[in-house]
Scaffold this active site. Structure first.
Site: not given
Length: 315
Positions: A142-143, A146, A220
């Site tokens: 997930h990070e 980003h 997100e």
């Protein structure tokens, strides 16, 4: 968007593009309004506001790590963490960011940096102590999404209108009270111009605030989806999000308040006892995120195994 193997989400990308367009139009409208209301100050306010936004973007990695008192760690100090990030970066075909650890019981993680080549991924000791290897992999994917999608740049651009509007609001309040520093015969006209600028800036700031929060929630959801497709294990990310949200609720309020300035970066906000489904939230609700991950599981032909903890009542 950076070139990587993270899956593209056309629907979310279209919605984020629309929000960015609206924020851009809002910024242009604010500048034009200030030029008419405060012809002697508009340029200076705009330059200073954009300068602040640029500084925050350019130094985002340093500022975020300092805010969490995080320390960059070497592969020798954290071999398992580095190994996991190495594998995910190879899978995503992206540069490896710097790796840091924040020594706090708050279970969380974040990514920051002005570009994929100047990025950092940070996890807390609280999250390392609580998650399984598969769950941590889901969080890191997930990070890294980003980072690959340059979300720090996106959110910095999105916040520019709000920063300039906030500065204009303060300047207009000062000018309206003190007559804008003009001579007495022009005090009335000067004060009126500052009052107009005050109203315009307040409206722009309010709209920008909610649009930026909306963009953050889309961001997100996009990272959840991209990370889940990269690992092919959406249930692991769902389990991690459920654990993190539940554990955050048990963290003392004083500790949560000290970390709330980082909420826009965290994988889950440091909030307890408040709903996450409000217009002002930086993150979608846990239910929304779990529902989306269930859809990803269906697309992958891997129905959620239901092995993660129950989310319980929404915080």
């Amino acid at each position: 968007m950076a070139h990587s193997r993270f899956i593209k989400d056309t629907g979310l990308t279209a919605r984020m593009t629309l929000v960015m367009f609206l924020l851009g139009a809002l910024f242009v409208g604010l500048v034009v309004g200030l030029m008419y209301a405060l012809p002697n100050y508009a340029f200076l306010i705009g330059v200073i506001g954009l300068g602040i936004a640029w500084f925050q973007w350019y130094n985002s990695d340093t500022l975020a790590l300092k805010a969490m008192r995080a320390r960059e760690v070497s592969p020798e100090e954290a071999p398992e963490l580095h190994g996991m990030i190495d594998r995910l970066c190879a899978m995503a075909d992206m540069p490896k960011p710097r790796v840091a650890i924040a020594y706090t019981d708050l279970p969380n993680a974040f990514a920051t940096g002005r570009s994929p080549s100047r990025a950092a991924v940070c996890v807390t000791t609280g999250i390392l102590d609580r998650l399984t290897a598969e769950e941590l992999e889901g969080v890191l994917a997930h990070e890294l999404s980003h980072v690959a999608h340059r979300d720090v740049l996106v959110m910095t651009l999105a916040s520019s209108a709000g920063i300039v509007a906030g500065m204009a609001t303060r300047g207009a309040q000062y000018g309206a009270i003190f007559g804008g520093g003009r001579r007495s015969d022009n005090n009335g006209a000067g004060a009126f111009g500052f009052l107009i600028a005050l109203v315009v800036s307040l409206v722009v700031y309010a709209i920008s605030f909610f649009l930026t929060r909306l963009l953050s929630r889309y961001r997100e959801l996009s990272a959840d989806r991209a990370g889940a497709f990269l690992t092919q294990k959406p249930s692991a990310l769902a389990s991690a999000l459920t654990k993190i949200t539940g554990e955050i609720a048990a963290i003392p309020t004083r500790d949560l308040r000290s970390a709330q300035s980082m909420n826009a970066f965290f994988i889950a906000p440091a909030i307890s006892g408040a709903t996450l489904s409000t217009l002002s939230s930086t993150h979608p609700s846990l239910e929304q995120r779990i529902e989306q991950l269930a859809k990803v599981s269906a697309e992958l032909g891997r129905p959620m195994d239901g092995g993660f903890p129950s989310p319980g009542p929404e915080l």
